[in-house]
Scaffold this motif. Structure first.
Motif, PDB file in Angstrom:
ATOM      1  N   SER A  52      20.951 -70.070 -23.865  1.00  0.00           N
ATOM      2  CA  SER A  52      21.418 -71.267 -23.171  1.00  0.00           C
ATOM      3  C   SER A  52      20.520 -71.571 -21.978  1.00  0.00           C
ATOM      4  O   SER A  52      19.785 -70.699 -21.498  1.00  0.00           O
ATOM      5  N   TRP A  53      20.589 -72.803 -21.520  1.00  0.00           N
ATOM      6  CA  TRP A  53      19.837 -73.232 -20.345  1.00  0.00           C
ATOM      7  C   TRP A  53      20.687 -73.048 -19.104  1.00  0.00           C
ATOM      8  O   TRP A  53      21.830 -73.504 -19.039  1.00  0.00           O
ATOM      9  N   SER A  54      20.177 -72.330 -18.109  1.00  0.00           N
ATOM     10  CA  SER A  54      20.886 -72.154 -16.845  1.00  0.00           C
ATOM     11  C   SER A  54      20.426 -73.236 -15.883  1.00  0.00           C
ATOM     12  O   SER A  54      19.287 -73.197 -15.396  1.00  0.00           O
ATOM     13  N   SER A  55      21.283 -74.211 -15.633  1.00  0.00           N
ATOM     14  CA  SER A  55      20.916 -75.293 -14.714  1.00  0.00           C
ATOM     15  C   SER A  55      20.778 -74.783 -13.288  1.00  0.00           C
ATOM     16  O   SER A  55      19.994 -75.311 -12.501  1.00  0.00           O
ATOM     17  N   GLY A  56      21.530 -73.740 -12.956  1.00  0.00           N
ATOM     18  CA  GLY A  56      21.452 -73.192 -11.604  1.00  0.00           C
ATOM     19  C   GLY A  56      20.142 -72.471 -11.339  1.00  0.00           C
ATOM     20  O   GLY A  56      19.563 -72.580 -10.259  1.00  0.00           O
ATOM     21  N   PHE A  57      19.675 -71.709 -12.346  1.00  0.00           N
ATOM     22  CA  PHE A  57      18.448 -70.919 -12.166  1.00  0.00           C
ATOM     23  C   PHE A  57      17.231 -71.576 -12.818  1.00  0.00           C
ATOM     24  O   PHE A  57      16.122 -71.043 -12.729  1.00  0.00           O
ATOM     25  N   LYS A  58      17.465 -72.712 -13.491  1.00  0.00           N
ATOM     26  CA  LYS A  58      16.365 -73.487 -14.078  1.00  0.00           C
ATOM     27  C   LYS A  58      15.541 -72.666 -15.071  1.00  0.00           C
ATOM     28  O   LYS A  58      14.306 -72.630 -15.017  1.00  0.00           O
ATOM     29  N   LYS A  59      16.219 -72.024 -15.999  1.00  0.00           N
ATOM     30  CA  LYS A  59      15.499 -71.270 -17.018  1.00  0.00           C
ATOM     31  C   LYS A  59      16.430 -70.979 -18.192  1.00  0.00           C
ATOM     32  O   LYS A  59      17.657 -71.072 -18.068  1.00  0.00           O
ATOM     33  N   TYR A  60      15.811 -70.631 -19.326  1.00  0.00           N
ATOM     34  CA  TYR A  60      16.595 -70.225 -20.489  1.00  0.00           C
ATOM     35  C   TYR A  60      16.934 -68.743 -20.369  1.00  0.00           C
ATOM     36  O   TYR A  60      16.094 -67.921 -19.954  1.00  0.00           O
ATOM     37  N   ILE A  61      18.170 -68.431 -20.732  1.00  0.00           N
ATOM     38  CA  ILE A  61      18.587 -67.038 -20.754  1.00  0.00           C
ATOM     39  C   ILE A  61      19.326 -66.753 -22.056  1.00  0.00           C
ATOM     40  O   ILE A  61      19.836 -67.666 -22.718  1.00  0.00           O
ATOM     41  N   TRP A  62      19.341 -65.505 -22.406  1.00  0.00           N
ATOM     42  CA  TRP A  62      20.155 -65.023 -23.527  1.00  0.00           C
ATOM     43  C   TRP A  62      21.210 -64.109 -22.938  1.00  0.00           C
ATOM     44  O   TRP A  62      20.902 -63.250 -22.101  1.00  0.00           O
ATOM     45  N   SER A  63      22.457 -64.306 -23.327  1.00  0.00           N
ATOM     46  CA  SER A  63      23.536 -63.536 -22.699  1.00  0.00           C
ATOM     47  C   SER A  63      24.470 -62.954 -23.745  1.00  0.00           C
ATOM     48  O   SER A  63      24.641 -63.499 -24.840  1.00  0.00           O
ATOM     49  N   ARG A  64      25.097 -61.850 -23.371  1.00  0.00           N
ATOM     50  CA  ARG A  64      26.054 -61.154 -24.245  1.00  0.00           C
ATOM     51  C   ARG A  64      27.197 -60.634 -23.391  1.00  0.00           C
ATOM     52  O   ARG A  64      26.984 -59.959 -22.370  1.00  0.00           O
ATOM     53  N   ASN A  65      28.416 -60.967 -23.771  1.00  0.00           N
ATOM     54  CA  ASN A  65      29.595 -60.513 -23.028  1.00  0.00           C
ATOM     55  C   ASN A  65      29.802 -59.007 -23.206  1.00  0.00           C
ATOM     56  O   ASN A  65      29.447 -58.432 -24.243  1.00  0.00           O
ATOM     57  N   PHE A  66      30.408 -58.393 -22.189  1.00  0.00           N
ATOM     58  CA  PHE A  66      30.712 -56.972 -22.270  1.00  0.00           C
ATOM     59  C   PHE A  66      31.961 -56.655 -21.458  1.00  0.00           C
ATOM     60  O   PHE A  66      32.377 -57.410 -20.587  1.00  0.00           O
ATOM     61  N   GLU A  67      32.540 -55.508 -21.762  1.00  0.00           N
ATOM     62  CA  GLU A  67      33.590 -54.911 -20.932  1.00  0.00           C
ATOM     63  C   GLU A  67      33.213 -53.457 -20.743  1.00  0.00           C
ATOM     64  O   GLU A  67      32.929 -52.748 -21.712  1.00  0.00           O
ATOM     65  N   ALA A  68      33.195 -53.015 -19.494  1.00  0.00           N
ATOM     66  CA  ALA A  68      32.787 -51.644 -19.184  1.00  0.00           C
ATOM     67  C   ALA A  68      33.892 -50.917 -18.423  1.00  0.00           C
ATOM     68  O   ALA A  68      34.562 -51.503 -17.570  1.00  0.00           O
TER      69      ALA A  68
END
Length: 215
Positions: free
Chosen positions: A55-71
């Motif tokens: 997804s595109w991060s409008s706040g950080f102005k870059k594309y990121i790949w993210s994955r949810n977690f619970e630790a």
């Protein structure tokens, strides 16, 4: 009942998750890589969510790949754990996925009971109704406070093992001007309790007015 909800940011044990940085991989990182990236010395276990997304991060102005977690993370008390939910974020540059950081959505506490209705009654006796409402609101009460109790939805938030916030609900009539104006209201107050350690009694609190409605 052990706490299984609520939003907390800045919990001190979250820092234990943030030790790894800078790892790289071609293609999307594997489950094992993600777990290594977000785990620290206090991490007991990590459960990953659905497949990651780009997804595109409008706040950080870059594309990121993210994955949810619970630790599940150890605290200083061996019988108490923080359950940390959030997502791991990776930079995507020229086909490389580089671990960037974690974003924490919520923390919960496992191993400490939330204050009960009877606990609230004891705290009212200890600190007094004025402390629960704050002097500004308490001084505008006309007559007696009709009721003060744990809210139907308390919104428990454990900031750390020695500080918890929650809502209480009051019903009372308040003065609204200096010429006899008044109204009967139901108002929630957010209470934050403090104590020196998990074995000690609550020894301080602050109150903040929240939702209200006229009755």
């Amino acid at each position: 009942m052990k706490m299984k909800q609520l939003f907390l940011t800045g919990f001190t044990t979250v820092a234990a998750l943030l030790f790894a940085a800078g790892t790289q991989a071609y293609g999307q990182p594997t489950d094992a890589q993600i777990k290594r990236d977000i785990s620290g010395p206090k991490t007991v276990s990590v459960t990953l969510g659905k497949p990651g997304t780009r997804s595109w991060s409008s706040g950080f102005k870059k594309y990121i790949w993210s994955r949810n977690f619970e630790a599940k993370v150890r605290t200083d008390d061996p019988e108490v754990f923080a359950i940390v939910s959030g997502y791991a974020a990776y930079d995507i540059v020229a086909g490389r996925y580089t671990f960037w950081r974690t974003f924490i959505n919520s923390n919960t506490i496992e191993g400490i009971q939330n204050p009960s209705e009877s606990d609230i009654e004891a705290l009212i006796s200890k600190f007094g109704v004025q402390k629960f409402m704050g002097s500004g609101y308490y001084n505008n009460v006309i007559g007696e406070v009709e009721s003060l109790k744990l809210a139907t939805d308390p919104k428990f938030v454990w900031h750390n093992t020695n500080s918890v916030s929650f809502r209480v609900t009051t019903v009372y009539t308040e003065k609204i001007n200096d010429v006899g104006g008044k109204r009967r209201v139901e108002r929630n107050f957010e209470i934050r309790l403090y104590r020196p350690d998990t074995k000690a009694d609550w020894n301080n609190m602050i109150s903040s007015a929240r939702e209200y409605k006229e009755l």
